[in-house]
Design a protein around this motif. Structure first.
Motif: not given
Length: 301
Positions: A151-157, A159-165, A170-173, A241-252
């Motif tokens: 919770r509060g730390f993104p799943d990196l495994s 295909d959902i990338w808040h800052w681009g995948g 990824v290298l910039t992150s 870094g604004a997340p997509d609110l239409t998918d099933k992934y919720w960071l918090y």
């Protein structure tokens, strides 16, 4: 260290050394009136007695040698307050020398990966093995050993990338870090009813069950306050870094209380920069491992 503390330490050291020498001399010889070595009047079981003999000279000699060694040590190394010692040795200088040597070995080991594209390294099993080890040392505390986050730390495994995948994203992150900020909106919304309506609309974007009337009313609030970051359709913005609110992934979390906390208090996500810590080559290797987690590239052996 101030001069007062320095002298305090010096006096303590000198008194301890002098006390050791005095104790050795005082216990190392017999005095008039002492009982004979075999006559102490301390008997056990009829034939066992406690002797009163001085310590052997060779034993006393070892103690004196120890004191002399201590004096020499304190002359050569720091230990007498602010006195730096004739060697001018410091733990910081030794640490820096050891670190420089280790950095040279690490740089040589990772030099082959310095200029390779991230996507190419993501197909190299050896590079991925190194990347996984670096991730375990520097990233697993937040994202977990399996990179699935919390919770509060993104799943990196996934295909959902808040800052681009993409590989460079990824290298910039990894290199520069990320700073995400969701401002508190309770004051802008103005009332608990409007907050509830906005929560209903946000939940409806990902197909969660909501009150349709509340969701319809919340659409107007969302359009006025949230579209600048999340877009008119709620699909987010990777540049911010604004997340997509239409998918099933919720960071918090997707439950109403978690979303209410986000709206009322805001969120601040911070991914620290690792460029200075890892250097470009190791950052590239760990970025490749992270990239491979969601892009199905080669697995480390």
């Amino acid at each position: 260290m101030s001069s007062a503390w320095s002298w305090y330490v010096i006096v303590l050291v000198v008194l301890n050394l002098a006390g050791c020498v005095w104790l050795l001399r005082w216990t190392g010889k017999r005095r008039p009136g002492d009982p004979k070595p075999e006559d102490t009047s301390h008997w056990w079981d009829g034939d066992i007695t406690e002797y009163n003999k001085p310590m052997p000279r060779w034993w006393l000699g070892l103690f004196y040698i120890t004191v002399v060694f201590a004096v020499g040590y304190l002359i050569y190394y720091p230990g007498m307050g602010a006195w730096a010692g004739t060697s001018a040795w410091t733990s910081a200088r030794e640490h820096d020398a050891d670190k420089a040597e280790a950095d040279q070995r690490i740089a040589a080991a990772f030099a082959p990966y310095a200029d390779k594209p991230v996507e190419e390294l993501a197909r190299d099993p050896v590079a991925l093995r190194h990347g996984q080890a670096i991730f375990a040392n520097h990233c697993a505390a937040c994202h977990g050993a399996d990179a699935r986050g919390a919770r509060g730390f993104p799943d990196l495994s996934d295909d959902i990338w808040h800052w681009g995948g993409q590989p460079q994203d990824v290298l910039t992150s990894v290199m520069d870090g990320r700073q995400a900020a969701m401002p508190p909106l309770a004051g802008a919304l103005g009332s608990a009813a409007k907050i509830d309506q906005t929560i209903a609309y946000v939940r409806s974007l990902s197909g969660l069950p909501v009150d349709s009337q509340q969701a319809a009313a919340g659409a107007a609030h969302f359009a006025g306050l949230c579209t600048a970051c999340h877009g008119p359709e709620g699909k987010g913005n990777a540049l911010m870094g604004a997340p997509d609110l239409t998918d099933k992934y919720w960071l918090y979390g997707s439950d109403p209380d978690s979303i209410r906390e986000t709206l009322v208090l805001g969120r601040n996500g911070n991914m620290p920069a690792h460029a200075a810590l890892l250097g470009p080559a190791r950052a590239r290797v760990v970025a490749a491992w992270v990239y491979s987690r969601s892009h199905g590239e080669a697995k480390p052996q």
